[in-house]
Design a protein around this motif. Structure first.
Motif, PDB file in Angstrom:
ATOM      1  N   ASP A  63      28.353  32.303  44.583  1.00 48.97           N
ATOM      2  CA  ASP A  63      29.033  32.331  43.284  1.00 48.97           C
ATOM      3  C   ASP A  63      28.096  32.765  42.166  1.00 48.97           C
ATOM      4  O   ASP A  63      28.493  33.484  41.253  1.00 48.97           O
ATOM      5  CB  ASP A  63      29.640  30.961  42.980  1.00 48.97           C
ATOM      6  N   ASP A 103      28.946  40.293  38.063  1.00 47.24           N
ATOM      7  CA  ASP A 103      29.952  40.436  36.999  1.00 47.24           C
ATOM      8  C   ASP A 103      29.330  40.896  35.682  1.00 47.24           C
ATOM      9  O   ASP A 103      29.946  41.653  34.934  1.00 47.24           O
ATOM     10  CB  ASP A 103      30.693  39.111  36.787  1.00 47.24           C
ATOM     11  N   TYR A 155      27.333  41.715  44.733  1.00 49.61           N
ATOM     12  CA  TYR A 155      28.561  41.335  45.445  1.00 49.61           C
ATOM     13  C   TYR A 155      28.362  41.432  46.954  1.00 49.61           C
ATOM     14  O   TYR A 155      28.814  40.572  47.710  1.00 49.61           O
ATOM     15  CB  TYR A 155      29.731  42.236  45.022  1.00 49.61           C
ATOM     16  N   ARG A 160      36.322  36.383  46.311  1.00 49.16           N
ATOM     17  CA  ARG A 160      35.912  37.030  45.064  1.00 49.16           C
ATOM     18  C   ARG A 160      34.817  38.067  45.309  1.00 49.16           C
ATOM     19  O   ARG A 160      34.775  39.101  44.640  1.00 49.16           O
ATOM     20  CB  ARG A 160      35.425  35.951  44.087  1.00 49.16           C
ATOM     21  N   ASN A 196      35.558  41.828  44.070  1.00 51.58           N
ATOM     22  CA  ASN A 196      34.704  42.438  43.044  1.00 51.58           C
ATOM     23  C   ASN A 196      33.874  43.599  43.596  1.00 51.58           C
ATOM     24  O   ASN A 196      33.594  44.559  42.876  1.00 51.58           O
ATOM     25  CB  ASN A 196      33.796  41.379  42.414  1.00 51.58           C
ATOM     26  N   ASP A 217      47.740  38.210  46.484  1.00 53.49           N
ATOM     27  CA  ASP A 217      46.960  38.279  45.249  1.00 53.49           C
ATOM     28  C   ASP A 217      47.230  39.617  44.562  1.00 53.49           C
ATOM     29  O   ASP A 217      47.001  40.683  45.131  1.00 53.49           O
ATOM     30  CB  ASP A 217      45.469  38.128  45.539  1.00 53.49           C
TER      31      ASP A 217
END
Length: 247
Positions: A46, A53, A68, A80, A84, A112
């Motif tokens: 994360d 990000d 990522y 995620r 991403n 999603d």
């Protein structure tokens, strides 16, 4: 969020602080906090995604992809990370690998809207129009309030007037969306509305002055408006040189 050892929970506070700064486009502060969190837990997926990000927001898609990818390697079922990663590759116009990432994310989480949006955009760029249309319809059904959805619909719309309406819909959802602001600037320039283009671009610059894409659009804006001004001038009057040459 990945499980964090009790003695490292302070790292989560730094990460959360970084994300808070990222949301208000304070990229340097965001990066500092997330880097501090990664110093404590360098393999946390994360935290790696958070760093990605920041790079994604700055328009540095290769660096974003790297983090990522690292997150996905550390936690292959991290939805995620795949989502991403697909977005970063899409920005790099690597639509084949991007589609692979979105499809991997789709295996993890089928319903999603963001994933289906990514799939649709990649398929469009790969010439799979029918499949793309179905994917985008699914995205609209699952998550119609995605500013990114209306941004991409605006980008692929060939009629500039219709494109602007689609972008405005996304803008009403998120007036701080840099992608939408830059695309609106581009369309206003195309339409010859330099005043509106300037206003929208100024808004983008206020939000993100260090964003490489904002800087590039400013250069494009100056080039286009200056170029037009040069060619709009009347050359019927003789220049001073011509006047003097007759004496």
């Amino acid at each position: 969020m990945s499980r964090i050892p009790a003695n490292k929970l302070y790292a989560l506070g730094w990460y959360n602080e970084g994300i808070a700064h990222l949301k208000i486009n304070q990229f340097e502060e965001a990066m500092q906090f997330i880097n501090t969190a990664l110093d404590a837990l360098p393999e946390n997926p994360d935290f790696l995604i958070g760093k990605g990000d920041v790079y994604l927001s700055l328009g540095n898609y290769e660096e974003a992809y790297y983090y990522y990818r690292k997150a996905a390697d550390n936690e292959p079922e991290n939805f995620r990370a795949w989502l991403n990663m697909g977005t970063a590759l899409m920005r790099l116009e690597n639509y084949t690998d991007s589609l692979g990432c979105f499809r991997q994310a789709n295996k993890i989480k089928n319903h999603d809207g963001e994933v289906w949006l990514g799939i649709g955009i990649c398929l469009l760029n790969l010439g799979e129009t029918d499949e793309a249309s179905n994917a985008l319809k699914t995205a609209i059904r699952l998550k119609p309030n995605q500013p990114a959805l209306w941004y991409h619909l605006g980008r692929i719309e060939r009629d500039t007037g219709k494109a602007l309406k689609l972008l405005m819909r996304g803008y009403r959802m998120d007036s701080n969306n840099i992608d939408i602001l830059l695309e609106m600037t581009r369309i206003y320039i195309q339409l010859g509305n330099q005043e509106e283009a300037g206003k929208v671009l100024e808004r983008a610059y206020e939000l993100s002055p260090k964003n490489q894409r904002v800087v590039e659009m400013m250069e494009y804006y100056v080039l286009e408006t200056t170029w037009n001004e040069v060619f709009d001038k009347s050359y019927h009057e003789k220049s001073e040189d011509e006047e003097f040459s007759h004496h």
